[in-house]
Scaffold this motif. Sequence first.
Motif, mmCIF file in Angstrom:
data_model
loop_
_atom_site.group_PDB
_atom_site.id
_atom_site.type_symbol
_atom_site.label_atom_id
_atom_site.label_comp_id
_atom_site.label_asym_id
_atom_site.label_seq_id
_atom_site.Cartn_x
_atom_site.Cartn_y
_atom_site.Cartn_z
ATOM 1 N N LEU A 91 37.427 22.464 31.958
ATOM 2 C CA LEU A 91 37.253 23.314 33.505
ATOM 3 C C LEU A 91 36.383 24.252 33.263
ATOM 4 O O LEU A 91 36.567 25.221 31.990
ATOM 5 C CB LEU A 91 38.835 23.273 34.258
ATOM 6 N N SER A 92 36.176 24.530 34.064
ATOM 7 C CA SER A 92 35.466 26.168 34.424
ATOM 8 C C SER A 92 36.511 27.232 33.523
ATOM 9 O O SER A 92 37.957 27.149 34.583
ATOM 10 C CB SER A 92 34.541 26.234 35.707
ATOM 11 N N ASP A 93 35.329 28.764 33.691
ATOM 12 C CA ASP A 93 36.663 29.347 33.167
ATOM 13 C C ASP A 93 37.189 30.329 34.681
ATOM 14 O O ASP A 93 38.683 30.284 34.738
ATOM 15 C CB ASP A 93 35.883 30.525 32.974
ATOM 16 N N GLU A 94 36.540 29.913 35.757
ATOM 17 C CA GLU A 94 36.886 30.875 37.137
ATOM 18 C C GLU A 94 37.935 29.960 37.908
ATOM 19 O O GLU A 94 39.270 30.548 37.797
ATOM 20 C CB GLU A 94 35.857 30.721 38.414
ATOM 21 N N VAL A 95 37.608 28.185 36.586
ATOM 22 C CA VAL A 95 39.216 27.645 38.218
ATOM 23 C C VAL A 95 40.431 27.337 37.014
ATOM 24 O O VAL A 95 41.398 27.468 37.806
ATOM 25 C CB VAL A 95 38.841 25.535 37.670
ATOM 26 N N ARG A 96 40.400 28.194 35.662
ATOM 27 C CA ARG A 96 41.458 27.588 34.744
ATOM 28 C C ARG A 96 42.254 29.053 34.799
ATOM 29 O O ARG A 96 42.983 29.361 35.351
ATOM 30 C CB ARG A 96 41.302 28.539 33.210
ATOM 31 N N MET A 97 41.457 30.446 35.084
ATOM 32 C CA MET A 97 41.871 31.410 36.232
ATOM 33 C C MET A 97 42.436 31.860 36.851
ATOM 34 O O MET A 97 43.328 32.998 37.592
ATOM 35 C CB MET A 97 40.950 32.359 35.391
ATOM 36 N N LYS A 98 42.271 31.082 38.496
ATOM 37 C CA LYS A 98 42.713 31.480 39.722
ATOM 38 C C LYS A 98 43.647 31.330 39.918
ATOM 39 O O LYS A 98 44.083 32.057 41.023
ATOM 40 C CB LYS A 98 41.584 30.732 40.621
ATOM 41 N N PRO A 99 44.600 30.165 39.425
ATOM 42 C CA PRO A 99 45.856 30.608 39.948
ATOM 43 C C PRO A 99 46.295 32.108 39.202
ATOM 44 O O PRO A 99 47.536 32.202 40.345
ATOM 45 C CB PRO A 99 46.879 29.864 39.120
ATOM 46 N N PHE A 100 47.041 32.411 38.028
ATOM 47 C CA PHE A 100 46.963 33.437 38.043
ATOM 48 C C PHE A 100 46.138 34.652 38.909
ATOM 49 O O PHE A 100 47.260 35.738 38.865
ATOM 50 C CB PHE A 100 47.686 34.273 36.659
ATOM 51 N N GLN A 101 45.729 34.717 38.939
ATOM 52 C CA GLN A 101 44.819 35.762 39.747
ATOM 53 C C GLN A 101 45.243 36.214 40.896
ATOM 54 O O GLN A 101 45.222 36.942 41.861
ATOM 55 C CB GLN A 101 42.916 35.717 39.726
ATOM 56 N N GLU A 102 44.835 34.869 41.759
ATOM 57 C CA GLU A 102 45.289 35.132 42.872
ATOM 58 C C GLU A 102 47.525 35.080 43.418
ATOM 59 O O GLU A 102 47.710 35.892 44.350
ATOM 60 C CB GLU A 102 44.438 33.692 44.039
ATOM 61 N N LEU A 103 47.777 34.350 42.792
ATOM 62 C CA LEU A 103 48.890 34.420 42.687
ATOM 63 C C LEU A 103 50.063 35.753 42.232
ATOM 64 O O LEU A 103 50.751 35.224 42.584
ATOM 65 C CB LEU A 103 49.442 32.512 42.512
ATOM 66 N N ARG A 104 49.381 35.989 40.933
ATOM 67 C CA ARG A 104 50.218 37.147 40.400
ATOM 68 C C ARG A 104 51.870 36.829 40.028
ATOM 69 O O ARG A 104 52.279 37.490 40.213
ATOM 70 C CB ARG A 104 49.835 38.368 41.243
ATOM 71 N N PRO A 105 51.742 35.896 39.017
ATOM 72 C CA PRO A 105 53.256 35.737 38.695
ATOM 73 C C PRO A 105 53.121 36.544 37.714
ATOM 74 O O PRO A 105 52.084 37.449 36.982
ATOM 75 C CB PRO A 105 52.925 34.286 38.153
ATOM 76 N N GLU A 106 54.839 35.953 37.059
ATOM 77 C CA GLU A 106 54.735 37.693 35.777
ATOM 78 C C GLU A 106 53.947 37.119 34.544
ATOM 79 O O GLU A 106 53.708 38.175 33.843
ATOM 80 C CB GLU A 106 56.215 38.141 35.299
ATOM 81 N N LEU A 130 38.141 33.650 25.964
ATOM 82 C CA LEU A 130 39.403 34.224 25.193
ATOM 83 C C LEU A 130 39.495 35.909 26.014
ATOM 84 O O LEU A 130 40.444 36.356 26.537
ATOM 85 C CB LEU A 130 39.424 34.669 24.200
ATOM 86 N N GLU A 131 38.164 36.873 25.329
ATOM 87 C CA GLU A 131 37.887 38.109 25.701
ATOM 88 C C GLU A 131 38.323 37.677 27.451
ATOM 89 O O GLU A 131 38.813 38.839 27.829
ATOM 90 C CB GLU A 131 36.467 38.577 25.660
ATOM 91 N N LYS A 132 37.666 37.235 28.234
ATOM 92 C CA LYS A 132 37.739 37.250 29.753
ATOM 93 C C LYS A 132 38.995 37.379 30.014
ATOM 94 O O LYS A 132 39.584 37.559 31.266
ATOM 95 C CB LYS A 132 36.608 35.772 30.753
ATOM 96 N N LEU A 133 39.755 36.072 29.799
ATOM 97 C CA LEU A 133 41.171 35.926 29.650
ATOM 98 C C LEU A 133 41.603 37.053 29.422
ATOM 99 O O LEU A 133 42.719 38.042 30.314
ATOM 100 C CB LEU A 133 41.869 34.821 29.423
ATOM 101 N N ALA A 134 42.192 37.827 28.521
ATOM 102 C CA ALA A 134 42.886 38.813 28.357
ATOM 103 C C ALA A 134 42.367 40.081 29.040
ATOM 104 O O ALA A 134 43.504 40.755 29.663
ATOM 105 C CB ALA A 134 42.504 40.021 27.233
ATOM 106 N N ASN A 135 40.820 40.754 29.553
ATOM 107 C CA ASN A 135 40.657 41.335 30.196
ATOM 108 C C ASN A 135 41.227 41.451 31.873
ATOM 109 O O ASN A 135 41.682 42.046 32.372
ATOM 110 C CB ASN A 135 39.028 41.834 30.683
#
Length: 286
Positions: A91-106, A130-135
């Motif tokens: 999956l793309s980086d954006e698809v993998r990160m969107k849930p936490f970016q939009e829903l803001r879980p702890e 991983l660098e993108k994810l950390a940021n």
Amino acid sequence: MDESSKVILTVACTGAWPQKSDTPYVPLSPQEEADEIVRCGDAGASIAHIHVRDDAFKASMDFDKFAETVRLVRARSNIVLNLTTSGGLGLSDEVRMKPFQELRPEMASFDAGTMNWAHTTIFENSPRFLEKLANSMSECNVKPEFEIFDPGMIYNVLHYMKKGLITGRPHFQFVLGAPGGMTAEVKNMMFLLDICKDNLGTNFTWSALGIGRGHLPIIYAALAMGGHVRVGMEDNIFYRKGQLAKSNVEFVDRVKRTVAEIDRTVATPDETRKILGLKNVPATAA
């Protein structure tokens, strides 16, 4: 609060692999998973680690499924939410990160390196990702749970800490027994723990899980060493050999009994937020 007396109990109710053909008791739809998470929270679980499935009940990072699951849980439970970033391969980086970016879980998972997965394919977590994810996690105030499948992944986390991309006290989840990673043996858990201690002293928190038949040995060893634990059908569908668990609550209840026997207590969600320094506290927990 005496942190040493508290056990953070994560429940991973669904995961990416079990199907109803494996066990009729695994929750797969958002409503099923939310109901199970609420029951586990009521039974005393501290954190819910969430995967979702697509309409065919295959592994997925479908944002709408995450949004529905989170909404249904948040309406009824104060449990800490930890969303996966690895609900599928390729999956793309954006698809993998969107849930936490939009829903803001702890919290959200941070799989700290690439590995051969199940001896069949590659589970890619490139340095770029991983660098993108950390940021992004830092920007969103989402605490990473560093999923450690082999020792090199700890050193990856240390590298990003030195670069300043990861700040604060890291939380490691030792994932033992995944084909392609370290086996679910107590000596391997101890080895990973020693690496963390050698490099971080006491400035970290940690949890452990054993997949399949390694489930109980790793839980008991982690508790004996003062660590935290994860249970659930993502990792193991059997309560004991040959007996399917009929609910994730059964796993939660067993850990609660074990924890009581060693004079510790399972951390409440709010205690968990304090221990881990979580920032995205939902309104119901404020």
